[in-house]
Design a protein around this motif. Structure first.
Motif, mmCIF file in Angstrom:
data_model
loop_
_atom_site.group_PDB
_atom_site.id
_atom_site.type_symbol
_atom_site.label_atom_id
_atom_site.label_comp_id
_atom_site.label_asym_id
_atom_site.label_seq_id
_atom_site.Cartn_x
_atom_site.Cartn_y
_atom_site.Cartn_z
ATOM 1 N N SER A 1 47.646 -82.491 35.126
ATOM 2 C CA SER A 1 48.061 -83.567 36.324
ATOM 3 C C SER A 1 48.485 -82.887 37.587
ATOM 4 O O SER A 1 48.838 -81.757 37.698
ATOM 5 C CB SER A 1 48.785 -84.561 35.435
ATOM 6 O OG SER A 1 50.272 -84.005 35.425
ATOM 7 N N PHE A 2 48.430 -84.093 38.419
ATOM 8 C CA PHE A 2 49.279 -83.633 39.286
ATOM 9 C C PHE A 2 50.644 -83.147 39.478
ATOM 10 O O PHE A 2 50.944 -82.402 40.141
ATOM 11 C CB PHE A 2 49.438 -85.257 40.158
ATOM 12 C CG PHE A 2 49.976 -85.036 41.671
ATOM 13 C CD1 PHE A 2 48.975 -85.145 42.703
ATOM 14 C CD2 PHE A 2 51.258 -84.876 42.098
ATOM 15 C CE1 PHE A 2 49.527 -84.910 44.055
ATOM 16 C CE2 PHE A 2 51.729 -84.625 43.498
ATOM 17 C CZ PHE A 2 50.926 -84.893 44.196
ATOM 18 N N ASP A 3 51.206 -83.559 38.388
ATOM 19 C CA ASP A 3 52.682 -82.969 38.000
ATOM 20 C C ASP A 3 52.668 -81.500 38.112
ATOM 21 O O ASP A 3 53.260 -80.809 38.525
ATOM 22 C CB ASP A 3 53.293 -83.781 36.719
ATOM 23 C CG ASP A 3 54.659 -83.366 36.589
ATOM 24 O OD1 ASP A 3 55.462 -83.599 37.305
ATOM 25 O OD2 ASP A 3 54.921 -82.608 35.682
ATOM 26 N N ASP A 4 51.990 -80.903 37.250
ATOM 27 C CA ASP A 4 51.999 -79.560 37.013
ATOM 28 C C ASP A 4 51.277 -78.979 37.915
ATOM 29 O O ASP A 4 51.455 -77.536 38.322
ATOM 30 C CB ASP A 4 51.675 -79.068 35.356
ATOM 31 C CG ASP A 4 50.334 -79.168 34.898
ATOM 32 O OD1 ASP A 4 49.645 -78.613 34.120
ATOM 33 O OD2 ASP A 4 49.766 -80.309 35.518
ATOM 34 N N PHE A 5 49.975 -79.338 38.558
ATOM 35 C CA PHE A 5 49.143 -78.635 39.623
ATOM 36 C C PHE A 5 50.227 -78.599 40.724
ATOM 37 O O PHE A 5 50.309 -77.487 41.537
ATOM 38 C CB PHE A 5 48.211 -79.726 39.885
ATOM 39 C CG PHE A 5 47.482 -79.066 41.060
ATOM 40 C CD1 PHE A 5 46.509 -78.077 40.905
ATOM 41 C CD2 PHE A 5 47.286 -79.823 42.555
ATOM 42 C CE1 PHE A 5 45.818 -77.513 41.891
ATOM 43 C CE2 PHE A 5 46.628 -78.869 43.564
ATOM 44 C CZ PHE A 5 45.688 -78.000 43.089
ATOM 45 N N SER A 6 51.210 -79.603 41.154
ATOM 46 C CA SER A 6 52.021 -79.571 42.170
ATOM 47 C C SER A 6 53.297 -78.438 41.828
ATOM 48 O O SER A 6 53.645 -77.888 43.025
ATOM 49 C CB SER A 6 52.686 -80.882 42.724
ATOM 50 O OG SER A 6 53.590 -81.343 41.478
ATOM 51 N N GLN A 7 53.380 -78.247 40.611
ATOM 52 C CA GLN A 7 54.422 -77.128 40.492
ATOM 53 C C GLN A 7 53.863 -75.920 40.328
ATOM 54 O O GLN A 7 54.411 -74.861 40.603
ATOM 55 C CB GLN A 7 55.352 -77.717 39.108
ATOM 56 C CG GLN A 7 56.218 -78.818 39.063
ATOM 57 C CD GLN A 7 56.895 -78.998 37.815
ATOM 58 O OE1 GLN A 7 57.660 -78.347 37.526
ATOM 59 N NE2 GLN A 7 56.552 -79.828 37.280
ATOM 60 N N ASP A 8 52.712 -75.591 39.545
ATOM 61 C CA ASP A 8 52.332 -74.346 39.284
ATOM 62 C C ASP A 8 51.154 -73.672 39.720
ATOM 63 O O ASP A 8 50.872 -72.757 39.850
ATOM 64 C CB ASP A 8 52.164 -74.442 37.692
ATOM 65 C CG ASP A 8 53.222 -74.784 36.686
ATOM 66 O OD1 ASP A 8 54.343 -74.736 37.250
ATOM 67 O OD2 ASP A 8 53.100 -75.212 35.959
ATOM 68 N N ALA A 9 50.322 -74.541 40.676
ATOM 69 C CA ALA A 9 49.227 -74.196 41.238
ATOM 70 C C ALA A 9 49.731 -73.170 42.453
ATOM 71 O O ALA A 9 50.808 -73.438 42.988
ATOM 72 C CB ALA A 9 48.310 -75.133 41.724
#
Ligand code: AMP
Length: 122
Positions: free
Chosen positions: A52-60
């Motif tokens: 989701s946006f949540d882990d994309f924004s943290q881990d990408a």
């Protein structure tokens, strides 16, 4: 939430099921939504395994994040809607009724889009 490698977009990325591709680069794939909500409805997804946006924004990586943003603007221009307008939406989790657990941006365009949100109450 752990990434489910059997979600439908993971299968599209692996070429196991087809899509109507509109854009691809090293980090990004975009294709027409199978059940379009507007005259033009494209999904933009990272190739990496993000729920989701949540882990994309943290881990990408910076490169992945930049690629997704650049690609989204490019796709809108390629669709011919940069002047007339469009809406980008990302549903995250239960409250937003996210259906596919692979991060994606919707691009809605090609017609007047109405108000952004119809609140369920008030
Ligand atoms: P969301 O509710 O934000 O998770 O949106 C998921 C979107 O994926 C919906 O608009 C679906 O119509 C779309 N979708 C589901 N399966 C496919 C598919 N195989 N190809 C293209 N779009 C799909």
């Amino acid at each position: 939430m752990a990434y489910d490698p059997n979600n439908i977009f993971a299968k599209i990325l692996r070429g196991e099921i087809p899509c109507s591709k509109v854009y691809e680069d090293e980090h990004v794939l975009a294709f027409n939504d199978i059940n379009p909500q507007t005259a033009k409805h494209v999904l933009v997804i990272p190739k990496g395994a993000y729920v989701s946006f949540d882990d994309f924004s943290q881990d990408a990586s910076e490169a992945e994040i930049a690629a997704l943003m650049r690609a989204t603007g490019q796709i809108a221009r390629d669709l011919g809607v940069a002047e007339t307008g469009y809406r980008t939406v990302s549903n995250t989790g239960e409250d937003a009724l996210q259906e596919v657990p692979h991060f994606h941006l919707h691009i809605f365009a090609g017609q007047p889009l109405g108000r952004m949100i119809k609140p369920p109450h008030k």
